[in-house]
Design a protein around this motif. Structure first.
Motif, PDB file in Angstrom:
ATOM      1  N   ALA A 155       0.824  -1.218   0.000  1.00 35.38           N
ATOM      2  CA  ALA A 155       0.000   0.000   0.000  1.00 35.38           C
ATOM      3  C   ALA A 155       0.851   1.257   0.000  1.00 35.38           C
ATOM      4  O   ALA A 155       0.438   2.297  -0.541  1.00 35.38           O
ATOM      5  CB  ALA A 155      -0.918  -0.008   1.216  1.00 35.38           C
ATOM      6  N   ASP A 171      -1.344   4.231  -6.629  1.00 37.93           N
ATOM      7  CA  ASP A 171      -1.945   3.509  -5.501  1.00 37.93           C
ATOM      8  C   ASP A 171      -1.491   4.033  -4.139  1.00 37.93           C
ATOM      9  O   ASP A 171      -2.332   4.221  -3.246  1.00 37.93           O
ATOM     10  CB  ASP A 171      -1.624   2.019  -5.609  1.00 37.93           C
ATOM     11  N   ASN A 175      -4.120   5.329  -1.405  1.00 38.43           N
ATOM     12  CA  ASN A 175      -4.204   4.662  -0.107  1.00 38.43           C
ATOM     13  C   ASN A 175      -4.000   5.632   1.049  1.00 38.43           C
ATOM     14  O   ASN A 175      -4.642   5.506   2.106  1.00 38.43           O
ATOM     15  CB  ASN A 175      -3.149   3.552  -0.023  1.00 38.43           C
ATOM     16  N   ARG A 180      -6.316   3.950   3.984  1.00 39.21           N
ATOM     17  CA  ARG A 180      -5.942   2.528   3.999  1.00 39.21           C
ATOM     18  C   ARG A 180      -4.542   2.331   4.580  1.00 39.21           C
ATOM     19  O   ARG A 180      -4.314   1.379   5.345  1.00 39.21           O
ATOM     20  CB  ARG A 180      -6.012   1.950   2.584  1.00 39.21           C
ATOM     21  N   THR A 181      -3.611   3.226   4.249  1.00 42.17           N
ATOM     22  CA  THR A 181      -2.250   3.115   4.760  1.00 42.17           C
ATOM     23  C   THR A 181      -2.240   3.236   6.283  1.00 42.17           C
ATOM     24  O   THR A 181      -1.563   2.463   6.978  1.00 42.17           O
ATOM     25  CB  THR A 181      -1.353   4.191   4.147  1.00 42.17           C
TER      26      THR A 181
END
Length: 263
Positions: A155, A171, A175, A180-181
């Motif tokens: 990620a 990406d 992210n 998300r990270t």
């Protein structure tokens, strides 16, 4: 008189046959050292069988010329013929001899081991170590990342492909924007904390938790999580001071038992 004599002879013959007929023999199996309960007593002629009681006593139907066999796992098999003397008696005592299973000397194949470690070490030839460390491969001593760590790495940097040389992947940026990270970083942190907790838990036997800390065995995992969420726990674990870690767990066990009404 002529009529009485044949009747008398018939009675005597019948009495003789009755005396040689089936009767019950009582007896006891004895042994100076071994338990005599459960010894199997077989009349292999009539195919009757009984077992001895706690004191080795038994009773079995017999006839003249029958054969009795006494057997058990811890005794040598014994055969006793029903002779005229035995048949006339009402009781028999049968001493049993202990069975000792003597094993023959064996040689372990294919290495011809003798059992003497000092001697066998010099003779034993094993295949060469072909591990990554023995072969000196790059990164052989590198720790294998966990699944969460691999997902975080992907990620953050994106999957490698030849196009990355010409243009950076989008990406990692997406992210970071979507969170998300950050979520994966928290997952890695949680995994490390759990691994540390398991390492501490495995350092102590379950009996120490149940007998000393008074934590029920089904509550040990929950108790360790109770310790894990304390911010001082990780610091103590990093210090590797076993005495301080144990004192911390003793104090936390009192609080845990109080919170869960275990006292």
């Amino acid at each position: 008189m002529k009529r009485i004599v044949p009747l008398l002879l018939f009675f005597l013959v019948g009495l003789a046959h009755a005396q040689d007929g089936e009767k019950t023999l009582f007896g006891r199996v004895t042994s100076p050292d071994k338990d005599v309960v459960g010894v199997v007593v077989q009349n292999i002629t009539s195919r009757n069988a009984v077992i001895t009681d706690l004191d080795g006593n038994f009773s079995i139907p017999i006839q003249l010329n029958d054969t009795l066999v006494f057997s058990a796992v811890n005794f040598i098999r014994k055969t006793v013929p029903v002779t005229d003397a035995l048949y006339r008696s009402n009781f028999i005592e049968v001493p049993m001899q202990e069975f000792v299973n003597e094993l023959k000397e064996v040689v372990v194949r294919p290495y011809n081991l003798s059992g003497d470690l000092n001697q066998d070490v010099g003779q034993l030839k094993l295949a060469k170590d072909v591990s990554a460390e023995a072969l000196g491969l790059p990164n052989a001593h590198q720790r294998i990342p966990t699944q969460s760590e691999r997902m975080l790495q992907t990620a953050t940097y994106g999957k490698f492909n030849l196009g990355m040389i010409l243009s950076p992947p989008l990406d990692p940026i997406i992210n970071a924007i979507t969170g998300r990270t950050k979520m994966l970083k928290n997952r890695v942190k949680v995994d490390k904390a759990y691994a540390t907790t398991q390492q501490v838990q495995n350092s102590y036997a379950d009996s120490l938790f149940t007998n000393t800390l008074k934590i029920p065995i089904e509550k040990i995992d929950d108790f360790m999580y109770f310790c894990e969420v304390d911010e001082n726990f990780q610091t103590l674990v990093d210090s590797e001071d076993q005495l301080k870690i144990w004192d911390f767990m003793l104090e936390k066990s009192r609080a845990y038992r109080k919170n869960n009404n275990l006292d």
